[in-house]
Write a protein that holds these residues in place. Structure first.
Motif, PDB file in Angstrom:
ATOM      1  N   PRO A 283       0.688  -1.160  -0.028  1.00  0.00           N
ATOM      2  CA  PRO A 283      -0.030   0.069  -0.034  1.00  0.00           C
ATOM      3  C   PRO A 283       0.743   1.273  -0.129  1.00  0.00           C
ATOM      4  CG  PRO A 283      -0.754  -1.622   1.703  1.00  0.00           C
ATOM      5  CD  PRO A 283       0.526  -2.055   1.119  1.00  0.00           C
ATOM      6  N   LEU A 284       0.221   2.256  -0.797  1.00  0.00           N
ATOM      7  CA  LEU A 284       0.898   3.668  -0.784  1.00  0.00           C
ATOM      8  C   LEU A 284       0.459   4.433   0.337  1.00  0.00           C
ATOM      9  CD1 LEU A 284       1.542   4.050  -4.413  1.00  0.00           C
ATOM     10  CD2 LEU A 284       3.080   3.560  -2.724  1.00  0.00           C
ATOM     11  N   GLU A 285      -0.546   3.985   1.025  1.00  0.00           N
ATOM     12  CA  GLU A 285      -1.120   4.702   2.250  1.00  0.00           C
ATOM     13  C   GLU A 285      -0.814   4.152   3.591  1.00  0.00           C
ATOM     14  OE1 GLU A 285      -5.581   4.845   2.356  1.00  0.00           O
ATOM     15  OE2 GLU A 285      -5.557   3.224   0.940  1.00  0.00           O
ATOM     16  N   LYS A 286      -1.006   4.947   4.772  1.00  0.00           N
ATOM     17  CA  LYS A 286      -0.684   4.275   5.781  1.00  0.00           C
ATOM     18  C   LYS A 286      -1.798   3.730   6.544  1.00  0.00           C
ATOM     19  CE  LYS A 286       3.426   7.183   6.966  1.00  0.00           C
ATOM     20  NZ  LYS A 286       4.136   8.202   7.481  1.00  0.00           N
ATOM     21  N   PRO A 287      -1.956   2.686   7.228  1.00  0.00           N
ATOM     22  CA  PRO A 287      -3.127   2.087   7.768  1.00  0.00           C
ATOM     23  C   PRO A 287      -3.519   2.866   9.093  1.00  0.00           C
ATOM     24  CG  PRO A 287      -1.204   0.602   8.377  1.00  0.00           C
ATOM     25  CD  PRO A 287      -0.590   1.382   7.350  1.00  0.00           C
ATOM     26  N   LYS A 288      -4.888   3.211   9.234  1.00  0.00           N
ATOM     27  CA  LYS A 288      -5.233   4.093  10.116  1.00  0.00           C
ATOM     28  C   LYS A 288      -5.136   3.333  11.541  1.00  0.00           C
ATOM     29  CE  LYS A 288      -8.295   6.795   7.201  1.00  0.00           C
ATOM     30  NZ  LYS A 288      -9.546   7.172   6.999  1.00  0.00           N
ATOM     31  N   TRP A 289      -5.239   1.983  11.768  1.00  0.00           N
ATOM     32  CA  TRP A 289      -5.228   1.173  12.734  1.00  0.00           C
ATOM     33  C   TRP A 289      -4.789  -0.167  12.393  1.00  0.00           C
ATOM     34  CZ3 TRP A 289      -9.924   2.872  10.825  1.00  0.00           C
ATOM     35  CH2 TRP A 289     -10.770   2.056  10.295  1.00  0.00           C
ATOM     36  N   GLU A 290      -4.558  -0.879  13.167  1.00  0.00           N
ATOM     37  CA  GLU A 290      -3.767  -2.264  12.933  1.00  0.00           C
ATOM     38  C   GLU A 290      -5.171  -2.918  12.285  1.00  0.00           C
ATOM     39  OE1 GLU A 290      -1.652  -5.699  15.429  1.00  0.00           O
ATOM     40  OE2 GLU A 290      -2.167  -4.163  16.290  1.00  0.00           O
TER      41      GLU A 290
ATOM     42  N   PRO B  32      -6.351   0.063  -3.089  1.00  0.00           N
ATOM     43  CA  PRO B  32      -6.059   1.225  -4.101  1.00  0.00           C
ATOM     44  C   PRO B  32      -7.431   1.939  -4.597  1.00  0.00           C
ATOM     45  CG  PRO B  32      -5.340  -0.773  -5.211  1.00  0.00           C
ATOM     46  CD  PRO B  32      -5.786  -1.223  -3.775  1.00  0.00           C
ATOM     47  N   ARG B  33      -8.370   2.451  -3.750  1.00  0.00           N
ATOM     48  CA  ARG B  33      -9.548   2.528  -4.523  1.00  0.00           C
ATOM     49  C   ARG B  33      -9.699   3.837  -5.418  1.00  0.00           C
ATOM     50  NH1 ARG B  33     -10.112   1.591   0.958  1.00  0.00           N
ATOM     51  NH2 ARG B  33     -11.922   0.207   1.748  1.00  0.00           N
ATOM     52  N   GLN B  34      -8.796   4.606  -5.383  1.00  0.00           N
ATOM     53  CA  GLN B  34      -8.597   5.801  -6.272  1.00  0.00           C
ATOM     54  C   GLN B  34      -8.183   5.255  -7.716  1.00  0.00           C
ATOM     55  OE1 GLN B  34     -10.024   8.856  -6.134  1.00  0.00           O
ATOM     56  NE2 GLN B  34     -10.629   8.439  -3.899  1.00  0.00           N
ATOM     57  N   LEU B  35      -7.033   4.489  -7.552  1.00  0.00           N
ATOM     58  CA  LEU B  35      -6.586   3.804  -8.708  1.00  0.00           C
ATOM     59  C   LEU B  35      -7.484   2.937  -9.408  1.00  0.00           C
ATOM     60  CD1 LEU B  35      -4.199   3.291 -10.704  1.00  0.00           C
ATOM     61  CD2 LEU B  35      -3.304   1.365  -9.303  1.00  0.00           C
ATOM     62  N   PHE B  36      -8.173   2.145  -8.751  1.00  0.00           N
ATOM     63  CA  PHE B  36      -9.332   1.381  -9.169  1.00  0.00           C
ATOM     64  C   PHE B  36     -10.435   2.080  -9.879  1.00  0.00           C
ATOM     65  CE2 PHE B  36     -12.497  -1.790  -8.914  1.00  0.00           C
ATOM     66  CZ  PHE B  36     -12.207  -2.692  -9.685  1.00  0.00           C
TER      67      PHE B  36
ATOM     68  N   LEU C 115     -13.665 -10.371 -12.361  1.00  0.00           N
ATOM     69  CA  LEU C 115     -14.648 -10.235 -11.565  1.00  0.00           C
ATOM     70  C   LEU C 115     -15.044 -11.439 -10.619  1.00  0.00           C
ATOM     71  CD1 LEU C 115     -17.165  -8.188 -13.844  1.00  0.00           C
ATOM     72  CD2 LEU C 115     -15.984  -7.257 -11.544  1.00  0.00           C
ATOM     73  N   GLN C 116     -14.120 -12.657 -11.009  1.00  0.00           N
ATOM     74  CA  GLN C 116     -14.365 -13.633 -10.249  1.00  0.00           C
ATOM     75  C   GLN C 116     -13.680 -13.327  -8.908  1.00  0.00           C
ATOM     76  OE1 GLN C 116     -11.939 -16.866 -12.017  1.00  0.00           O
ATOM     77  NE2 GLN C 116     -10.482 -15.284 -12.559  1.00  0.00           N
ATOM     78  N   HIS C 117     -12.988 -12.303  -8.901  1.00  0.00           N
ATOM     79  CA  HIS C 117     -12.331 -12.242  -7.457  1.00  0.00           C
ATOM     80  C   HIS C 117     -13.282 -11.337  -6.692  1.00  0.00           C
ATOM     81  CE1 HIS C 117      -8.681 -14.068  -8.791  1.00  0.00           C
ATOM     82  NE2 HIS C 117      -8.844 -13.125  -9.934  1.00  0.00           N
ATOM     83  N   ASP C 118     -13.273 -11.658  -5.196  1.00  0.00           N
ATOM     84  CA  ASP C 118     -14.272 -10.987  -4.273  1.00  0.00           C
ATOM     85  C   ASP C 118     -13.962  -9.516  -4.178  1.00  0.00           C
ATOM     86  OD1 ASP C 118     -15.284 -13.422  -4.160  1.00  0.00           O
ATOM     87  OD2 ASP C 118     -14.684 -13.964  -2.065  1.00  0.00           O
ATOM     88  N   ASP C 119     -12.681  -9.256  -4.013  1.00  0.00           N
ATOM     89  CA  ASP C 119     -12.485  -7.775  -3.835  1.00  0.00           C
ATOM     90  C   ASP C 119     -12.616  -6.976  -5.062  1.00  0.00           C
ATOM     91  OD1 ASP C 119     -10.424  -9.003  -5.009  1.00  0.00           O
ATOM     92  OD2 ASP C 119      -8.675  -8.101  -3.969  1.00  0.00           O
ATOM     93  N   ILE C 120     -12.313  -7.393  -6.382  1.00  0.00           N
ATOM     94  CA  ILE C 120     -12.515  -6.655  -7.606  1.00  0.00           C
ATOM     95  C   ILE C 120     -14.075  -6.534  -7.632  1.00  0.00           C
ATOM     96  CG2 ILE C 120     -12.223  -6.624 -10.079  1.00  0.00           C
ATOM     97  CD1 ILE C 120      -9.615  -6.076  -8.406  1.00  0.00           C
ATOM     98  N   ARG C 121     -14.746  -7.624  -7.348  1.00  0.00           N
ATOM     99  CA  ARG C 121     -16.465  -7.601  -7.747  1.00  0.00           C
ATOM    100  C   ARG C 121     -16.717  -6.416  -6.932  1.00  0.00           C
ATOM    101  NH1 ARG C 121     -17.523 -12.679  -7.200  1.00  0.00           N
ATOM    102  NH2 ARG C 121     -17.829 -12.311  -4.863  1.00  0.00           N
ATOM    103  N   TYR C 122     -16.415  -6.508  -5.604  1.00  0.00           N
ATOM    104  CA  TYR C 122     -17.062  -5.521  -4.469  1.00  0.00           C
ATOM    105  C   TYR C 122     -16.730  -4.081  -4.916  1.00  0.00           C
ATOM    106  CZ  TYR C 122     -18.017  -3.556  -0.054  1.00  0.00           C
ATOM    107  OH  TYR C 122     -18.552  -2.766   0.946  1.00  0.00           O
ATOM    108  N   HIS C 123     -15.609  -3.878  -5.098  1.00  0.00           N
ATOM    109  CA  HIS C 123     -15.113  -2.536  -5.267  1.00  0.00           C
ATOM    110  C   HIS C 123     -15.486  -2.120  -6.883  1.00  0.00           C
ATOM    111  CE1 HIS C 123     -12.881  -1.680  -1.737  1.00  0.00           C
ATOM    112  NE2 HIS C 123     -12.346  -3.173  -1.825  1.00  0.00           N
ATOM    113  N   THR C 124     -15.560  -2.928  -7.871  1.00  0.00           N
ATOM    114  CA  THR C 124     -16.083  -2.686  -8.886  1.00  0.00           C
ATOM    115  C   THR C 124     -17.720  -2.042  -8.886  1.00  0.00           C
ATOM    116  OG1 THR C 124     -15.002  -3.996 -10.151  1.00  0.00           O
ATOM    117  CG2 THR C 124     -17.135  -3.317 -11.186  1.00  0.00           C
ATOM    118  N   MET C 125     -18.412  -2.681  -8.089  1.00  0.00           N
ATOM    119  CA  MET C 125     -19.965  -2.338  -7.806  1.00  0.00           C
ATOM    120  C   MET C 125     -20.077  -1.090  -6.978  1.00  0.00           C
ATOM    121  SD  MET C 125     -21.918  -5.768  -6.609  1.00  0.00           S
ATOM    122  CE  MET C 125     -20.623  -6.485  -5.124  1.00  0.00           C
TER     123      MET C 125
END
Length: 503
Positions: A119-126, A132-136, A161-171
């Protein structure tokens, strides 16, 4: 053009990076593809090594002019070059060459995967879920172009779209992009709606929760606190995506496409299918092919979700016009009409109205439609013995005094139960022997088992013609006229011979 990474001193990459991004603007597709591949190797390696700045990206000029260390300056500078590269790749999704488009999309998705892993952003919590929402979102925005058709590119993207994370963020991204474009344009281009439908219809959810998850961005461990891991959250996102799409004024052709997949690809995956009631009832009120297509969705809502629609059968009755035998969706309509009229609790006047309306329309229907609709009418009479009076009224009124009113839209006021099915007796003299035989069934007591109309729903004129050709003819000769012809002009006393001679 080749670029290798044998060295660990990444400062040597500075001049190479600024070379390839301008080359990607070349008009030569091959040069552009080579530049894209070089950028892919370069920034892919930098992401894996963690040599891009992580966190809120500061302005480049301020960092370069400041007194910060060389390593920080280098990482910020490379992060800005990476940002420029992603912007250029997004622009290449509109390149005239499809090979360049495809390569640009594949490279962007590679960066999505690498940026998610590193990631190119720091996690807000553990344990914070990072993606990468903006890029996607820029990738999804590139697919939903308002300027040109990108359905082929969507087909290429569909494998992700067979991947859960890609499908979710696509929607999520599609919901946002569709809303902004539709609200920002007075008249949304047709290309955008077609691209949006192509992407939305490509999203398919599993019917039930599965124990395993497929993630495009690899994680050491999945947390149950992440929404992306739960099918319930996917259903909510799916519902918001389609509701956000359907609330806008769509082209008529797109309404038809949506209604075709509504019952099978949309309603089963919604968190609350009843929210589609307004859309489907409005579509059912439109009339014509739109109403025919809305029947499937309404059928699911009525039978599985207890939808109450008081005027449903009145609207269904209104759909019966001569065009119903010629529309593209004839088989679907009669399949659903058979289901809706299968209940034995329907009043006799209602079933009689449908039987009478179909019989009247059958007088002008083509043979392939008659071979389906005649057994359909007979099945109605089998299910509802009270309608037997329609074929057992020997002293019925004359044809010119038929009490049935074909112009009445309300089946309760059509007076069909006072009439008779004289149209079926008329069809017993039909020119096609199969139709005549099917119409003659009412001359005998109807058997209790119903005749399945399913094999006849999609019967075509070509199939009827082929069946006639395959029939074996008898050995006896069939006379074509009573007096055999003599000569080309006939007998001397014939009219043709009196006015014409052969010279």
């Amino acid at each position: 053009m080749q670029l290798a990474f044998p060295f660990r001193n990444s400062s040597l990459l500075w001049p190479h990076c600024s070379e390839y991004i301008p080359i990607a603007e070349s008009e030569d597709p091959e040069e552009t593809q080579e530049a894209v591949r070089a950028c892919s190797r370069l920034f892919g390696a930098l992401l894996e090594r963690g040599e891009l700045f992580v966190g809120q990206l500061p302005p480049e000029d301020m960092v370069m002019a400041g007194s910060q260390g060389a390593t920080r300056k280098y990482k910020v500078w490379m992060r800005h070059r990476y940002h420029s590269c992603c912007n250029r790749l997004q622009e290449l999704l509109a390149h005239p060459s499809f090979e360049v488009k495809e390569l640009a999309l594949s490279t962007l998705m590679k960066f999505v995967q690498l940026e998610g892993t590193h990631p190119l952003e720091k996690p807000k919590w553990e344990g914070n879920y990072l993606f990468p929402r903006q890029l996607f979102k820029s990738v999804v925005q590139g697919l939903l172009s308002p300027a040109e058709d990108r359905s082929l590119l969507v087909c290429h993207f569909q494998e992700h779209l067979q991947h859960d994370d890609i499908r979710y963020h696509t929607m999520l991204a599609a919901t946002d992009v569709v809303g902004r474009v539709a609200d920002g344009h007075h008249e949304v281009p047709l290309a955008f709606w077609n691209n949006a439908f192509a992407l939305l219809s490509a999203v398919s959810l599993p019917r039930e929760e599965t124990g395993s998850s497929s993630f495009y961005v690899k994680h050491a461990e999945l947390s149950h606190k992440w929404k992306v891991t739960h099918l319930k959250e996917h259903r909510k996102a799916f519902q918001l995506m389609w509701l956000g799409f359907l609330k806008h004024k769509l082209p008529l052709g797109l309404y038809k496409k949506v209604l075709v997949i509504m019952h099978d690809s949309i309603l089963p995956h919604l968190a609350q299918p009843s929210l589609m009631i307004d859309f489907l009832t409005r579509a059912y009120d439109v009339g014509g092919a739109i109403s025919l297509l809305a029947l499937n969705g309404l059928f699911i809502l009525i039978h599985k979700h207890n939808l109450e629609y008081p005027d449903f059968y009145r609207k269904l009755y209104a759909l019966l016009d001569p065009s119903v035998f010629h529309v593209k969706y004839r088989a679907r309509f009669f399949h659903l009409a058979d289901l809706f009229l299968s209940s034995s609790h329907l009043p006799a006047y209602l079933v009689a109205a449908f039987a009478k309306r179909l019989s009247r329309l059958a007088l002008t229907a083509p043979p392939e439609a008659l071979l389906m609709v005649l057994p359909f009418i007979c099945n109605l009479l089998r299910r509802h013995p009270a309608c037997g009076v329609l074929v057992h009224r020997p002293r019925g009124p004359e044809l010119d005094a038929d009490p049935y009113d074909p112009e009445e839209e309300d089946p309760a006021r059509s007076r069909a139960l006072e009439s008779s099915l004289w149209e079926l007796q008329t069809l017993q003299r039909h020119y096609h022997p199969a139709v005549s035989q099917a119409a003659s069934v009412i001359n005998q007591a109807l058997s209790v088992p119903e005749v399945s109309v399913a094999p006849l729903l999609e019967l075509t004129a070509f199939e009827v013609f082929e069946q006639d050709l395959k029939k074996k003819k008898g050995q006896e000769s069939v006379p074509l006229e009573f007096l055999p012809a003599q000569g080309l002009l006939g007998r001397p006393s014939d009219l043709c011979a009196q006015h014409f001679t052969l010279s």
